[in-house]
Design a protein around this motif. Sequence first.
Motif, PDB file in Angstrom:
ATOM      1  N   ARG A  29      32.662  28.400 -16.116  1.00  0.00           N
ATOM      2  CA  ARG A  29      32.496  29.347 -15.003  1.00  0.00           C
ATOM      3  C   ARG A  29      32.566  28.627 -13.660  1.00  0.00           C
ATOM      4  O   ARG A  29      33.143  29.132 -12.697  1.00  0.00           O
ATOM      5  CB  ARG A  29      31.166  30.087 -15.154  1.00  0.00           C
ATOM      6  CG  ARG A  29      31.134  31.029 -16.361  1.00  0.00           C
ATOM      7  CD  ARG A  29      29.738  31.627 -16.559  1.00  0.00           C
ATOM      8  NE  ARG A  29      29.375  32.538 -15.475  1.00  0.00           N
ATOM      9  CZ  ARG A  29      29.685  33.835 -15.426  1.00  0.00           C
ATOM     10  NH1 ARG A  29      30.415  34.385 -16.409  1.00  0.00           N
ATOM     11  NH2 ARG A  29      29.310  34.587 -14.420  1.00  0.00           N
ATOM     12  N   ARG A  30      31.969  27.418 -13.607  1.00  0.00           N
ATOM     13  CA  ARG A  30      31.994  26.663 -12.360  1.00  0.00           C
ATOM     14  C   ARG A  30      33.420  26.232 -12.015  1.00  0.00           C
ATOM     15  O   ARG A  30      33.858  26.354 -10.867  1.00  0.00           O
ATOM     16  CB  ARG A  30      31.100  25.424 -12.485  1.00  0.00           C
ATOM     17  CG  ARG A  30      30.999  24.625 -11.175  1.00  0.00           C
ATOM     18  CD  ARG A  30      30.209  23.346 -11.394  1.00  0.00           C
ATOM     19  NE  ARG A  30      30.920  22.423 -12.275  1.00  0.00           N
ATOM     20  CZ  ARG A  30      31.934  21.656 -11.880  1.00  0.00           C
ATOM     21  NH1 ARG A  30      32.384  21.709 -10.623  1.00  0.00           N
ATOM     22  NH2 ARG A  30      32.514  20.843 -12.738  1.00  0.00           N
ATOM     23  N   ARG A  32      36.118  27.610 -12.939  1.00  0.00           N
ATOM     24  CA  ARG A  32      36.929  28.785 -12.605  1.00  0.00           C
ATOM     25  C   ARG A  32      36.807  29.120 -11.114  1.00  0.00           C
ATOM     26  O   ARG A  32      37.786  29.537 -10.476  1.00  0.00           O
ATOM     27  CB  ARG A  32      36.475  29.982 -13.448  1.00  0.00           C
ATOM     28  CG  ARG A  32      37.248  31.272 -13.228  1.00  0.00           C
ATOM     29  CD  ARG A  32      38.697  31.138 -13.602  1.00  0.00           C
ATOM     30  NE  ARG A  32      39.345  32.424 -13.772  1.00  0.00           N
ATOM     31  CZ  ARG A  32      40.650  32.611 -13.918  1.00  0.00           C
ATOM     32  NH1 ARG A  32      41.458  31.552 -13.925  1.00  0.00           N
ATOM     33  NH2 ARG A  32      41.159  33.816 -14.075  1.00  0.00           N
ATOM     34  N   VAL A  33      35.621  28.894 -10.564  1.00  0.00           N
ATOM     35  CA  VAL A  33      35.387  29.180  -9.149  1.00  0.00           C
ATOM     36  C   VAL A  33      35.858  28.023  -8.281  1.00  0.00           C
ATOM     37  O   VAL A  33      36.544  28.205  -7.275  1.00  0.00           O
ATOM     38  CB  VAL A  33      33.896  29.475  -8.897  1.00  0.00           C
ATOM     39  CG1 VAL A  33      33.626  29.656  -7.417  1.00  0.00           C
ATOM     40  CG2 VAL A  33      33.459  30.709  -9.687  1.00  0.00           C
ATOM     41  N   LEU A  57      33.833  34.090 -18.959  1.00  0.00           N
ATOM     42  CA  LEU A  57      34.148  34.329 -17.539  1.00  0.00           C
ATOM     43  C   LEU A  57      33.862  35.751 -17.082  1.00  0.00           C
ATOM     44  O   LEU A  57      34.245  36.122 -15.966  1.00  0.00           O
ATOM     45  CB  LEU A  57      35.634  34.010 -17.276  1.00  0.00           C
ATOM     46  CG  LEU A  57      36.091  32.592 -17.601  1.00  0.00           C
ATOM     47  CD1 LEU A  57      37.570  32.440 -17.292  1.00  0.00           C
ATOM     48  CD2 LEU A  57      35.276  31.560 -16.824  1.00  0.00           C
ATOM     49  N   ILE A  60      33.422  37.141 -13.255  1.00  0.00           N
ATOM     50  CA  ILE A  60      33.981  36.226 -12.252  1.00  0.00           C
ATOM     51  C   ILE A  60      35.408  36.658 -11.941  1.00  0.00           C
ATOM     52  O   ILE A  60      36.229  36.827 -12.845  1.00  0.00           O
ATOM     53  CB  ILE A  60      33.970  34.771 -12.758  1.00  0.00           C
ATOM     54  CG1 ILE A  60      32.527  34.293 -12.952  1.00  0.00           C
ATOM     55  CG2 ILE A  60      34.701  33.853 -11.777  1.00  0.00           C
ATOM     56  CD1 ILE A  60      32.426  32.865 -13.427  1.00  0.00           C
ATOM     57  N   GLU A  61      35.710  36.828 -10.664  1.00  0.00           N
ATOM     58  CA  GLU A  61      37.051  37.226 -10.254  1.00  0.00           C
ATOM     59  C   GLU A  61      38.014  36.056 -10.377  1.00  0.00           C
ATOM     60  O   GLU A  61      37.625  34.892 -10.215  1.00  0.00           O
ATOM     61  CB  GLU A  61      37.047  37.736  -8.810  1.00  0.00           C
ATOM     62  CG  GLU A  61      36.277  39.035  -8.620  1.00  0.00           C
ATOM     63  CD  GLU A  61      36.438  39.556  -7.211  1.00  0.00           C
ATOM     64  OE1 GLU A  61      37.189  38.923  -6.419  1.00  0.00           O
ATOM     65  OE2 GLU A  61      35.831  40.593  -6.899  1.00  0.00           O
TER      66      GLU A  61
END
Length: 305
Positions: A29-30, A32-33, A57, A60-61
Motif C-alpha cells: 500500500r505504501r 502504491r502511494v 490495495l 487506494i486510488e
Amino acid sequence: MSMGERWNVNANVGASGDGDRESRREEARRLRVDPGLSRSQLMRRFGVSNGTLSEWLRGIEAPAWTRRPTAKDDVRQSALELRRMGQSVPQIAQRLGISKSTAYLWTKGEPLDKTPEEAEERRRRHMEQMRQARWEPHRRRRDADRAACAERLAGWVGELSDREVILIGAVAYWCEGAKEKPWTKSTPGLMFINSDPALILLFLRYVEMLGVDRAELTYRLSIHESADIPAATRWWAGVVGVPAEHFRRATEKTHNPSTVRRNVGDSYRGCLIVYVPKSSRLYWEVEGVMRGIAASGDRWRAAKM
C-alpha cells in the motif's frame, strides 16, 4: 512431540505468517502511494496474484501516471458533448464512427432528457426529422419539375410588345396600385406599392411606355420600424437604379411584439411605393384599358354562344 506441542508450534507459525502477510500488505500500500508503483510491478515484487493485490490495495486510488489518456479520450468527450446537445445513441455512433454499444457505454451517465418537457420536445424533433427524410425525395423531384416548368415557360414568353406591356402593366396596377374611392372628389395619380422587385420593375417599364421619364418618379419605403431601414433603402435603390438619397423618408409601421410575423430577418425589406407625379390623366388611361380588358371577356363569351 505430543499433539498439544505440535498445535502450539503450528499456531506460532500461523501467527508469524499472518504478521508477515500484514507487513507485506502495508508495504504494498505504501509503495502504491509513494513512489506510485504499478500493479504489475507490485505483483512481481511481492509474488502475489491480481486478486490478492486488489484486496491489499482496496481504498487506494491509482497513481495519476497510470491513468494515461487513451487515443479515444477525445472521441469519448465528443460523444458526451453530443449527448448533452440532445443526440441519440445511434446518431452519436454514426457521427463519430463508433459502435452503438460503445456510444451507449460512454454516454449512459448523461440522460437524454432532464425534464418531461425536454423529452416531448425531443420526440417532436425526431418526428419532424423522420417526416423530412420521408418527403425529401418527393421534394427534390418537385423542385426539379418546378425549375424545368419555369424555364420552359419563361422561354415561351419571349419579348413583349409595347401593347402587351401596357395591357399587363394596367392589370398589375389595378391589382396593386392606389385607386379612386367613391368619397374622394379628385382623381388620384398613379401610386404603385409592392414587395416584389419583379412587379416594381414591370411597373417602371409600364409607365415609361406611357411616356413618363423615370427621373420624375419618387420612391418611399413602407416598412416595420424594427427592420434595418437604411439597408432596405440601399437595396431598393439598387433595384430601381437611383441613389438612396433620392428616397423620401420611409413610412414606418409600428412593431407589435404580440403579432407573429414571418417576414423578418435580413430578407425583409418592406414594400416600395412608387409615385408618378401629375398623373391623373394617366390614371384615366389605366381605367380605360381595364374597361377594355373586361369588355373583351364579354365579347369572347358572346362569340362562344
